[in-house]
Write a protein that holds these residues in place. Structure first.
Motif, PDB file in Angstrom:
ATOM      1  N   PRO A 145       3.017  -7.593 -25.628  1.00 36.29           N
ATOM      2  CA  PRO A 145       3.700  -8.749 -25.177  1.00 36.29           C
ATOM      3  C   PRO A 145       5.254  -8.394 -25.567  1.00 36.29           C
ATOM      4  O   PRO A 145       5.565  -7.758 -26.232  1.00 36.29           O
ATOM      5  CB  PRO A 145       3.399  -9.834 -26.155  1.00 36.29           C
ATOM      6  CG  PRO A 145       2.646  -9.112 -27.523  1.00 36.29           C
ATOM      7  CD  PRO A 145       1.941  -7.883 -26.723  1.00 36.29           C
ATOM      8  N   THR A 146       6.324  -8.839 -24.541  1.00 37.23           N
ATOM      9  CA  THR A 146       7.631  -8.804 -24.676  1.00 37.23           C
ATOM     10  C   THR A 146       8.275 -10.055 -24.235  1.00 37.23           C
ATOM     11  O   THR A 146       7.714 -11.069 -24.069  1.00 37.23           O
ATOM     12  CB  THR A 146       7.924  -7.906 -23.645  1.00 37.23           C
ATOM     13  OG1 THR A 146       8.052  -8.462 -22.205  1.00 37.23           O
ATOM     14  CG2 THR A 146       7.132  -6.484 -23.387  1.00 37.23           C
ATOM     15  N   ASP A 147       9.558 -10.007 -24.366  1.00 30.97           N
ATOM     16  CA  ASP A 147      10.243 -11.352 -24.331  1.00 30.97           C
ATOM     17  C   ASP A 147      10.137 -11.803 -22.848  1.00 30.97           C
ATOM     18  O   ASP A 147      10.311 -12.958 -22.474  1.00 30.97           O
ATOM     19  CB  ASP A 147      11.798 -11.116 -24.833  1.00 30.97           C
ATOM     20  CG  ASP A 147      11.950 -10.902 -25.964  1.00 30.97           C
ATOM     21  OD1 ASP A 147      11.153 -11.253 -26.886  1.00 30.97           O
ATOM     22  OD2 ASP A 147      12.993 -10.188 -26.400  1.00 30.97           O
ATOM     23  N   THR A 148       9.687 -10.913 -21.862  1.00 31.88           N
ATOM     24  CA  THR A 148       9.509 -11.350 -20.457  1.00 31.88           C
ATOM     25  C   THR A 148       8.316 -11.659 -19.995  1.00 31.88           C
ATOM     26  O   THR A 148       8.087 -11.740 -18.847  1.00 31.88           O
ATOM     27  CB  THR A 148      10.531 -10.530 -19.558  1.00 31.88           C
ATOM     28  OG1 THR A 148       9.794  -9.182 -19.755  1.00 31.88           O
ATOM     29  CG2 THR A 148      11.823 -10.677 -19.950  1.00 31.88           C
ATOM     30  N   ASN A 307       3.747 -25.158 -22.088  1.00 31.94           N
ATOM     31  CA  ASN A 307       4.950 -24.867 -23.270  1.00 31.94           C
ATOM     32  C   ASN A 307       5.173 -26.262 -24.112  1.00 31.94           C
ATOM     33  O   ASN A 307       6.084 -25.887 -24.981  1.00 31.94           O
ATOM     34  CB  ASN A 307       5.982 -24.383 -22.590  1.00 31.94           C
ATOM     35  CG  ASN A 307       5.958 -22.873 -22.258  1.00 31.94           C
ATOM     36  OD1 ASN A 307       5.209 -22.181 -22.687  1.00 31.94           O
ATOM     37  ND2 ASN A 307       6.481 -22.388 -20.922  1.00 31.94           N
ATOM     38  N   SER A 313       1.804 -21.307 -25.633  1.00 28.63           N
ATOM     39  CA  SER A 313       3.159 -20.807 -25.060  1.00 28.63           C
ATOM     40  C   SER A 313       2.692 -19.609 -24.049  1.00 28.63           C
ATOM     41  O   SER A 313       1.818 -18.894 -23.940  1.00 28.63           O
ATOM     42  CB  SER A 313       3.950 -20.155 -26.062  1.00 28.63           C
ATOM     43  OG  SER A 313       3.401 -18.976 -26.655  1.00 28.63           O
ATOM     44  N   ARG A 315       5.108 -17.284 -20.772  1.00 28.51           N
ATOM     45  CA  ARG A 315       6.174 -16.860 -20.273  1.00 28.51           C
ATOM     46  C   ARG A 315       6.019 -17.333 -18.595  1.00 28.51           C
ATOM     47  O   ARG A 315       5.031 -17.382 -18.140  1.00 28.51           O
ATOM     48  CB  ARG A 315       6.513 -15.560 -20.022  1.00 28.51           C
ATOM     49  CG  ARG A 315       6.762 -14.806 -21.326  1.00 28.51           C
ATOM     50  CD  ARG A 315       7.986 -15.330 -22.060  1.00 28.51           C
ATOM     51  NE  ARG A 315       8.383 -14.923 -23.532  1.00 28.51           N
ATOM     52  CZ  ARG A 315       9.200 -15.308 -24.184  1.00 28.51           C
ATOM     53  NH1 ARG A 315      10.162 -16.276 -23.934  1.00 28.51           N
ATOM     54  NH2 ARG A 315       9.311 -14.767 -25.327  1.00 28.51           N
ATOM     55  N   ASP A 326      -0.581 -17.657 -24.675  1.00 27.06           N
ATOM     56  CA  ASP A 326      -0.985 -17.463 -26.104  1.00 27.06           C
ATOM     57  C   ASP A 326      -1.388 -18.689 -26.597  1.00 27.06           C
ATOM     58  O   ASP A 326      -0.685 -19.681 -26.693  1.00 27.06           O
ATOM     59  CB  ASP A 326       0.212 -16.851 -26.735  1.00 27.06           C
ATOM     60  CG  ASP A 326      -0.023 -16.593 -28.452  1.00 27.06           C
ATOM     61  OD1 ASP A 326      -0.938 -17.017 -28.957  1.00 27.06           O
ATOM     62  OD2 ASP A 326       0.318 -15.273 -28.831  1.00 27.06           O
TER      63      ASP A 326
END
Length: 399
Positions: A145-148, A307, A313, A315, A326
């Protein structure tokens, strides 16, 4: 009487098992919101239907060449090449009955029993199934998982390659997690393939199913055309899931092998469906744009509600028609013992049916978050809002 022992290694597309549970719940008189199966609820465009009907009326119901009719091979070479900023010849194209046969025939063509093939996990379950069924060693690589969104764990990929590794399956614009490679990530996978002399299956089923940005193919990077097979399918872009039409774009020597496999397996792809494919490629693209606009609205509606749901949550993805939220805290909130229990509770309390992370490969060591997959391709925006709002309210009530 005994059956072949290799059948023990044959997996399946596990979304269909979820569909069976949803159908059973619906048969008992309950409302069901089917987020589990990535089918499309859009009709075939009229010009595609007209071309198919005309082909039938014109007698295009006979056998035809194993690698596909010349007209479709040429149309595919032109379309796939031009959209990727490169060029292919008709001889690079082998028409098949959808995208799945490309996976099977790639594995059969490049892998011997005991060879290793790397594949994405979470990922389309047919990768692992076909590797193991044909006697190979399936080695899963993960996403972080990343910020994007998600990124391939390149360090893990490097660690998995041995002198027995012959290929890597690479799914840019990925099902189920909607991950899209950065150019740097794409180049890193290409460099590993070149360094270790690996074949690459580039699954590009969702190459044009995107809402922002532009897609790129690993096949266009230096040194990759001679080792890459592109998986192409009409199912997504043209909503032709039941028509069963796809193609492999490969080096000519491998295309010849695929053609021979076609002759052995199914003789040819349905003749009149291939003429419908030509109409899809060469006719108006407005229905495609209209469908993408509708799907974008569905994506935005689904992301908005997900969200705002406690313990969930996601992206906002730029491509495909899947969300991979998630749900770690949501599972805890409702007191579910595991993801399977969470999915069953959700179905029985809200009618929302979905796949979980576990339907897309065995969880890998170190995974400490839990995910589910929503496919929003088969429900209207109103139904999406209705179903996911009910799911949200159920989770809120458990707090």
């Amino acid at each position: 009487m005994q059956l072949a022992s290799r059948l023990d290694d044959l997996g399946t597309e596990t979304a269909f098992a979820v569909a069976a549970a949803a159908a059973d719940w619906k048969a008992q008189g309950h409302e069901v919101y089917p987020f589990h199966l990535g089918d499309l609820d859009f009709p075939l465009a009229p010009h595609i239907v007209e071309a198919m009907n005309k082909a039938i009326a014109d007698g295009k119901t006979t056998y035809c060449p194993g690698p596909g009719i010349p007209e479709l091979r040429a149309a595919l070479a032109d379309d796939i090449g031009s959209r990727r900023g490169t060029s292919f010849a008709p001889e690079n194209v082998t028409v098949m009955t959808g995208g799945k046969p490309v996976i099977t025939k790639f594995v059969q063509a490049v892998m011997n029993p005991g060879d290793e093939v790397l594949y994405p996990n979470p990922g389309f379950p047919i990768y692992e199934s076909q590797i193991e069924y044909h006697g190979g060693v399936a080695k899963a690589y993960r996403y972080l998982p990343t910020d994007t969104g998600f990124a391939i764990d390149l360090d893990q990929v490097r660690s998995l390659i041995t002198d027995k590794t012959v290929a890597i399956i690479y799914n840019d614009l990925q099902n189920p997690i909607s991950a899209e490679s950065t150019q740097a990530e794409r180049e890193a996978i290409a460099q590993l393939a070149i360094e270790h002399d690996l074949w690459v299956l580039s699954d590009e089923a969702y190459f044009e199913m995107r809402y922002e940005g532009e897609s790129s193919s690993i096949a266009t990077l230096p040194g990759m055309a001679e080792r890459t097979v592109i998986l192409y399918t009409f199912s997504k872009k043209f909503a032709m899931t039941g028509s069963r039409l796809g193609a492999a774009v490969a080096p000519v020597e491998l295309s010849r092998v695929f053609s021979t496999m076609n002759t052995n397996d199914e003789s040819c792809t349905t003749h009149y469906v291939q003429w419908a494919g030509i109409a899809a490629l060469q006719g108006t693209q407005q229905p495609v744009q209209d469908m993408l606009q509708v799907l974008k609205g569905r994506r935005d509606a689904a992301c908005e509600i997900v969200n705002s749901t406690p313990g969930m949550s996601v992206r906002v993805p730029k491509s495909t028609f899947y969300l991979f939220p998630d749900v770690t805290e949501a599972v805890e909130l409702v007191g579910a013992k595991d993801l399977a229990d969470f999915a069953e509770q959700a179905l029985h309390n809200t009618g929302v049916s979905f796949c979980t992370r576990n339907h897309f490969g065995r969880p890998q060591e170190g995974e400490d978050r839990t995910y589910i997959r929503f496919a929003y391709s088969g429900l209207s925006e109103d139904r999406i809002r209705e179903g996911l709002t009910g799911l949200k309210q159920w989770i809120e009530s458990a707090r």
